[in-house]
Design a protein around this motif. Structure first.
Motif, mmCIF file in Angstrom:
data_model
loop_
_atom_site.group_PDB
_atom_site.id
_atom_site.type_symbol
_atom_site.label_atom_id
_atom_site.label_comp_id
_atom_site.label_asym_id
_atom_site.label_seq_id
_atom_site.Cartn_x
_atom_site.Cartn_y
_atom_site.Cartn_z
ATOM 1 N N LYS A 7 0.841 -1.194 0.000
ATOM 2 C CA LYS A 7 0.000 0.000 0.000
ATOM 3 C C LYS A 7 0.878 1.248 0.000
ATOM 4 N N ILE A 8 0.408 2.254 -0.695
ATOM 5 C CA ILE A 8 1.180 3.491 -0.813
ATOM 6 C C ILE A 8 1.413 4.128 0.546
ATOM 7 N N GLU A 9 0.468 4.023 1.460
ATOM 8 C CA GLU A 9 0.612 4.658 2.770
ATOM 9 C C GLU A 9 1.806 4.105 3.552
ATOM 10 N N THR A 10 2.228 2.855 3.265
ATOM 11 C CA THR A 10 3.370 2.265 3.974
ATOM 12 C C THR A 10 4.697 2.837 3.511
ATOM 13 N N LEU A 11 4.672 3.648 2.450
ATOM 14 C CA LEU A 11 5.902 4.215 1.895
ATOM 15 C C LEU A 11 6.168 5.627 2.398
ATOM 16 N N PHE A 19 2.523 12.943 4.311
ATOM 17 C CA PHE A 19 1.474 12.930 3.290
ATOM 18 C C PHE A 19 0.477 14.018 3.653
ATOM 19 N N LYS A 20 0.362 15.036 2.819
ATOM 20 C CA LYS A 20 -0.464 16.184 3.212
ATOM 21 C C LYS A 20 -1.091 16.857 2.003
ATOM 22 N N ILE A 21 -2.369 17.190 2.111
ATOM 23 C CA ILE A 21 -3.052 17.952 1.066
ATOM 24 C C ILE A 21 -2.851 19.435 1.343
ATOM 25 N N GLY A 22 -2.945 20.269 0.299
ATOM 26 C CA GLY A 22 -2.678 21.698 0.435
ATOM 27 C C GLY A 22 -3.681 22.425 1.301
ATOM 28 N N PRO A 23 -3.396 23.698 1.631
ATOM 29 C CA PRO A 23 -4.228 24.478 2.558
ATOM 30 C C PRO A 23 -5.623 24.763 2.013
ATOM 31 N N PHE A 24 -6.639 24.511 2.829
ATOM 32 C CA PHE A 24 -8.031 24.706 2.440
ATOM 33 C C PHE A 24 -8.612 25.981 3.052
ATOM 34 N N GLY A 25 -9.715 26.436 2.434
ATOM 35 C CA GLY A 25 -10.576 27.478 3.014
ATOM 36 C C GLY A 25 -9.841 28.719 3.461
ATOM 37 N N SER A 26 -9.998 29.061 4.725
ATOM 38 C CA SER A 26 -9.471 30.314 5.253
ATOM 39 C C SER A 26 -7.954 30.310 5.409
ATOM 40 N N SER A 27 -7.329 29.138 5.241
ATOM 41 C CA SER A 27 -5.869 29.075 5.394
ATOM 42 C C SER A 27 -5.156 29.894 4.317
ATOM 43 N N LEU A 28 -5.733 29.903 3.113
ATOM 44 C CA LEU A 28 -5.145 30.680 2.021
ATOM 45 C C LEU A 28 -6.260 31.227 1.149
ATOM 46 N N LYS A 29 -6.493 32.520 1.252
ATOM 47 C CA LYS A 29 -7.559 33.172 0.488
ATOM 48 C C LYS A 29 -6.990 33.830 -0.763
ATOM 49 N N LYS A 30 -7.855 34.052 -1.737
ATOM 50 C CA LYS A 30 -7.415 34.611 -3.013
ATOM 51 C C LYS A 30 -6.759 35.981 -2.850
ATOM 52 N N SER A 102 -4.644 23.878 -2.513
ATOM 53 C CA SER A 102 -5.573 22.871 -2.008
ATOM 54 C C SER A 102 -5.903 21.780 -3.020
ATOM 55 N N HIS A 103 -5.455 21.944 -4.264
ATOM 56 C CA HIS A 103 -5.759 20.962 -5.309
ATOM 57 C C HIS A 103 -4.632 19.941 -5.510
ATOM 58 N N LEU A 104 -3.612 20.024 -4.662
ATOM 59 C CA LEU A 104 -2.499 19.088 -4.751
ATOM 60 C C LEU A 104 -2.307 18.339 -3.440
ATOM 61 N N PHE A 105 -1.773 17.132 -3.570
ATOM 62 C CA PHE A 105 -1.477 16.274 -2.426
ATOM 63 C C PHE A 105 0.022 16.013 -2.434
ATOM 64 N N ARG A 106 0.686 16.335 -1.326
ATOM 65 C CA ARG A 106 2.133 16.126 -1.231
ATOM 66 C C ARG A 106 2.429 14.766 -0.609
ATOM 67 N N MET A 107 3.341 14.040 -1.243
ATOM 68 C CA MET A 107 3.773 12.752 -0.712
ATOM 69 C C MET A 107 5.284 12.809 -0.495
ATOM 70 N N ARG A 108 5.691 12.837 0.765
ATOM 71 C CA ARG A 108 7.117 12.784 1.107
ATOM 72 C C ARG A 108 7.392 11.355 1.554
ATOM 73 N N LEU A 150 -6.261 7.114 -2.288
ATOM 74 C CA LEU A 150 -4.946 6.980 -2.902
ATOM 75 C C LEU A 150 -3.987 6.239 -1.977
ATOM 76 N N LYS A 151 -4.005 6.562 -0.698
ATOM 77 C CA LYS A 151 -3.105 5.905 0.252
ATOM 78 C C LYS A 151 -3.406 4.418 0.398
ATOM 79 N N GLU A 152 -4.667 4.040 0.168
ATOM 80 C CA GLU A 152 -5.066 2.633 0.299
ATOM 81 C C GLU A 152 -4.713 1.814 -0.936
ATOM 82 N N CYS A 153 -4.370 2.485 -2.025
ATOM 83 C CA CYS A 153 -4.025 1.771 -3.250
ATOM 84 C C CYS A 153 -2.665 1.090 -3.115
#
Length: 462
Positions: A7-11, A19-30, A102-108, A150-153
């Motif tokens: 599984k990808i999550e084990t990596l 493993f982190k998705i980008g900032p949502f909502g009030s974290s980063l406004k236009k 917020s539309h990207l997912f970071r995988m370290r 994605l992590k479960e794949c």
């Protein structure tokens, strides 16, 4: 050799938040975005296996301090979670300070377990992962990629040394594939240069302005769309039959291509004869991807067009289809009337009335014939380039399939093969500056390609 799947999550790297998705909502406004500063990567920066290092969004250093948890570093993998979901790319070495939106997912990842380029190729190309995503999202409207899914794949995971070997082979083929694609894009600028020099604004002022409607052949239905509503139902199409039915897919590449076969019976055609398409007719898409144009080939079998296309039968003693097609695709004066600020942009909307009322400069027929001769040679070159690109794509997909099954050998794609394949089109060719230079360049390339067969087949991959 069959590789064990994990599984990808084990990596994931052991650090918190690897493993982190980008900032949502009030974290980063236009309104917090600025014209320069710390770049913000989005889905536009991520192509399959390629990170695009040009940015249009930025934040201040102060804002970055608040969002430092969303920083991406060299070797991180970023995956799109919106738009075209599931595209993955490795962040390259030349990247400095950067965050994701917020539309990207970071995988370290833990590099003692997985080589980032290998994981990237697996996310983009492993069929088992694609099937798993489809299964886990079935029954729901997938507006974005759920990162938990994605992590479960799972992916096949060979030893680290094998991952690096596979990535090196795939990397060579991927670069060849991109070079082919770039060569095709680059060659389009040559014909654009010819057209603008012959018929651009400086030259066009000497030509009379006419409407598209005035250029059609004398008679009825010389500018028409296809049958609407109950006149032609999808249930009346078949994969074999007497009369072909042309649609958007035949035109969308701005050249005529045979795609999904659609036919109707001769009996049905008798009801729809007024929609017959003739050789040399110009077809224009008016629904879906609007404004794409293609010329119907000579010696074309009897066919009709759908309601998604506008079909124009021209008086060829006055206007050649090649010239009118080029006006739709290339002439600034025409594009401006269509609401397009630049060539290749998305067209806001199109219908038959807009098309027939379009105004364009009409050069003398000998000028059009000269351009048509150049365009014909250009298209012959483009046809071979498209075939080279298709073969490079097929080769890459074949290597991907072999790689994840443990069947990829070093001889499948060695340096000698890469060198041979890369000689067929020199992307470093300088852009010609005049019509004569362009015509001569095209003539040289066509003559060259007539005597040199395009060859992309490698041993064992026929």
């Amino acid at each position: 050799m069959i590789f064990k799947e994990v599984k990808i999550e084990t990596l994931a790297h052991p650090e918190r938040g690897s493993f982190k998705i980008g900032p949502f909502g009030s974290s980063l406004k236009k309104h917090e975005l600025v014209k320069s500063g710390i770049p913000v990567a989005g889905i536009e920066n991520v192509l399959p296996n390629q990170f695009v290092s040009s940015f249009r969004k930025f934040i201040t250093q102060e804002k970055f301090t608040q969002l430092a948890d969303y920083e991406v570093k060299t070797g991180d993998i970023v995956v799109t979670t919106m738009g075209t979901i599931g595209r993955a790319a490795v962040v390259p070495k030349n990247i400095k300070t950067l965050i994701i939106d917020s539309h990207l997912f970071r995988m370290r990842v833990d590099k003692s377990k997985v080589y980032p380029p290998y994981l990237c190729y697996a996310i983009n190309g492993y069929e088992g992962l694609k099937r798993r995503l489809a299964q886990m999202s079935r029954g729901a409207i997938m507006e974005g990629l759920n990162t938990t899914i994605l992590k479960e794949c799972s992916i096949p995971l060979p030893p680290l040394a094998e991952q690096k070997r596979i990535s090196a082979i795939l990397g060579k083929c991927d670069r060849l594939r991109r070079t082919r694609r770039y060569a095709l894009q680059l060659s389009d600028t040559f014909l654009q240069s010819v057209f603008l020099e012959m018929f651009g604004q400086e030259t066009a002022k000497d030509f009379p302005l006419v409407t598209v409607e005035s250029l059609t052949k004398i008679g009825k239905n010389t500018l028409r769309t296809g049958p609407f509503g109950s006149q032609l139902l999808h249930s009346e199409f078949s994969e074999t039959g007497d009369i072909a039915v042309l649609g958007i897919d035949n035109v969308v590449q701005n050249c005529f291509t045979w795609e999904k076969p659609r036919y109707i019976t001769y009996k049905k055609y008798e009801q729809l004869k007024r929609y017959t398409v003739f050789p040399s007719d110009l077809l224009i898409t008016i629904m879906g991807t609007c404004g794409r144009c293609a010329i119907v080939p000579e010696k074309f079998p009897t066919a009709i067009n759908t309601k998604h296309l506008c079909c124009i039968t021209l008086d060829k003693n006055n206007c050649l289809p090649t010239y009118l097609q080029a006006c739709f695709l290339r002439h600034p004066f025409v594009l401006k009337q269509l609401g397009i600020s630049e060539r290749g942009a998305v067209m806001p909307g199109l219908n038959m009335n807009i098309i027939k009322d379009l105004v364009l400069p009409l050069p003398p027929l000998p000028f059009q014939q000269k351009f048509a001769q150049i365009a014909q040679k250009f298209e012959r070159l483009r046809t071979q380039q498209r075939e080279a690109e298709r073969q490079a794509e097929h080769l890459f997909q074949t290597l991907l399939h072999r790689a994840f099954r443990g069947e990829l050998t070093s001889s499948d794609f060695d340096d000698e093969a890469v060198s041979a394949l890369s000689k067929e089109f020199d992307v470093k060719q300088p852009k010609p500056k005049s019509t004569v230079e362009v015509a001569e360049y095209l003539r040289t390339k066509v003559n060259q390609q007539e005597t040199e067969a395009v060859q992309l087949t490698l041993p064992g991959l026929e």
